[in-house]
Scaffold this motif. Structure first.
Motif, mmCIF file in Angstrom:
data_model
loop_
_atom_site.group_PDB
_atom_site.id
_atom_site.type_symbol
_atom_site.label_atom_id
_atom_site.label_comp_id
_atom_site.label_asym_id
_atom_site.label_seq_id
_atom_site.Cartn_x
_atom_site.Cartn_y
_atom_site.Cartn_z
ATOM 1 N N GLU A 73 38.925 37.292 41.642
ATOM 2 C CA GLU A 73 38.284 38.008 42.751
ATOM 3 C C GLU A 73 37.150 37.198 43.372
ATOM 4 N N ARG A 133 24.843 38.857 34.501
ATOM 5 C CA ARG A 133 25.410 37.986 35.540
ATOM 6 C C ARG A 133 24.325 37.564 36.530
ATOM 7 N N GLU A 142 35.042 49.007 40.859
ATOM 8 C CA GLU A 142 34.853 47.672 40.301
ATOM 9 C C GLU A 142 35.344 46.583 41.244
ATOM 10 N N GLU A 197 26.190 43.345 34.481
ATOM 11 C CA GLU A 197 25.740 42.972 35.822
ATOM 12 C C GLU A 197 24.326 42.384 35.757
ATOM 13 N N SER A 235 31.525 34.629 35.292
ATOM 14 C CA SER A 235 32.436 35.736 35.536
ATOM 15 C C SER A 235 32.578 36.484 34.223
ATOM 16 N N ARG A 272 35.434 44.976 44.621
ATOM 17 C CA ARG A 272 34.738 44.979 45.900
ATOM 18 C C ARG A 272 34.931 43.663 46.566
ATOM 19 N N ASN A 329 31.692 34.711 39.745
ATOM 20 C CA ASN A 329 30.318 35.220 39.819
ATOM 21 C C ASN A 329 30.321 36.729 40.012
ATOM 22 N N ARG A 330 31.121 37.401 39.181
ATOM 23 C CA ARG A 330 31.204 38.859 39.262
ATOM 24 C C ARG A 330 31.565 39.444 37.916
ATOM 25 N N ALA A 368 38.063 38.945 37.270
ATOM 26 C CA ALA A 368 36.778 38.607 37.900
ATOM 27 C C ALA A 368 36.823 37.215 38.509
ATOM 28 N N THR A 376 26.832 30.056 37.539
ATOM 29 C CA THR A 376 27.292 31.436 37.639
ATOM 30 C C THR A 376 28.279 31.730 36.509
#
Length: 130
Positions: A110, A64, A128, A61, A81, A130, A113-114, A107, A79
């Motif tokens: 979803e 990222r 995880e 995180e 993932s 969200r 960028n996560r 990722a 960004t």
């Protein structure tokens, strides 16, 4: 995310500059014993010896967010993932990479960028998503 669009829209020289920025950021954000590999295209692997699920989540995180904040193509942010998973004792590299790859595609699915971290069974902890 969308690295091909960077190469197609801004040229391979711009894409190379993004890769250099990204590699420099990873190098400055990781420990001496960690290992960073380009698997091909826009896929990379980062080996973080001794990192448990919480450490994987924190490190990835941080990476990222750092990329989003610091890596640019012209004036546009870049960004990433990330899919992360621990390497289980005795596990083959291909099994581990397959699980990490699945997490990365989750990722991306979803919203990009996560970070998605899965356990060694490939399970996604509820927090995880969200």
């Amino acid at each position: 995310d969308h690295f091909k669009a960077i190469n197609d829209g801004f040229g391979h020289e711009a894409g190379d500059a993004v890769l250099v920025q990204f590699a420099d950021l990873v190098r400055s954000s990781t420990r001496k014993g960690d290992r960073f590999f380009r698997l091909g295209g826009e896929e990379f692997a980062l080996l973080l010896p001794g990192a448990d699920l919480d450490a994987l989540r924190d490190i990835t995180e941080h990476l990222r967010a750092s990329v989003e904040r610091a890596v640019r193509c012209g004036d546009r942010p870049v960004t990433i993932s990330i899919g992360a998973t621990p390497l289980a004792a005795g596990e083959s590299a291909s099994s581990w990479l397959s699980r990490a790859d699945s997490a990365m595609y989750l990722a991306k699915g979803e919203g990009r960028n996560r970070v998605i971290v899965v356990d060694s069974d490939g399970q996604v902890p509820p927090r995880e998503l969200r």
